[in-house]
Scaffold this motif. Sequence first.
Motif: not given
Length: 335
Positions: A89-114
């Motif tokens: 959903q965030l990617q569909r609104n690229r460049g539009n700062a009226h859209h926020l999402s959560t940034f958290h360690t769980g997502a980083v770990a999820g990318q690292a683990s696949g």
Amino acid sequence: MTPMHNPTRRQCLLAGASLLGGLPAMGQAATGWLPSQNINYVIGVAPGGSVDLYARGIKQALDSLKLVNGQTVIAENKPGAAGLLALQQLQRNRGNAHHLSTFHTGAVAGQASGMLKADLREFVPVAMLVEETTLFAVGADSPLKTAQDVLQALKRDPASLKLAVAPARGLNLHLALAKPLKLAGVDVAKLTVVPFRSSADSMAALLGGHVDLVAATGPTVVPLAQASKVRMLVSCAAQRGSGPLTEVPTWRELGIATDYASYNGVLLPGGVDAEQIRYWENALRQVSQSPEWRAMVEKSGNRPVFKGYVDSHRYLEAELNGSRALVASLGMGTP
């Protein structure tokens, strides 16, 4: 997700340094970009856990402190695919700062683990506001009285206890669970790890006697511990916490030389410009300084912090590399 250019760590830091030079000090008049419509804040997890709690706390503070130029922040939970649905959903609104999402360690770990089929470096982490520690908790009537009891049971038979994490194997709570156990000599590949949709669900399972131990962060554990429904055995923090965590030993105190911290903050879409980043960094800095926000975080047993755009980028790069190394050392990978 649509493939995008993935910047190198050096490019991220150079960009961050450039943007930092354009950031006004606190107290300067706001200039440049301002919100001109309601803010959509998509929360990439189910309700009930710490990521949801803090995201809604940020939303409330942005509204109550009138930091969004007369607009309203609309929060929406969009769990699924280890956070991928929210990122799409965030990617569909690229460049539009009226859209926020959560940034958290769980997502980083999820990318690292696949687990998370996305690259967080396609987005813009603008601030981190909470430093969390993972707690190991058992039911109030559990025969497991100490963390040493847990270690002894798992060394005898790694599959003997049902260990709950959320929202999936391979994310930060699973890593925080496995890291000290592996160092203590437990065969973590044989653990019985039971994933739940949220930490609220895992705690409910603990209270119902369906699992033996939960790895979760303060907001879901501390209130139940204070109500004498669960017992906190050990903290993954580098040192003892304050408030309700002053009586909870750390792994380091128990002779296991490791710790694991998680962070919560805010993510912007890719393609936003320096003025938009500056606006949100300043707004979120004011949230972090709010007495109400700080009291809410501290009551949950965690630590309010503020790390802006540059530090958040550095953390993303460093944590991604560190989590990949941890996943490899644990022999976990994509479930």
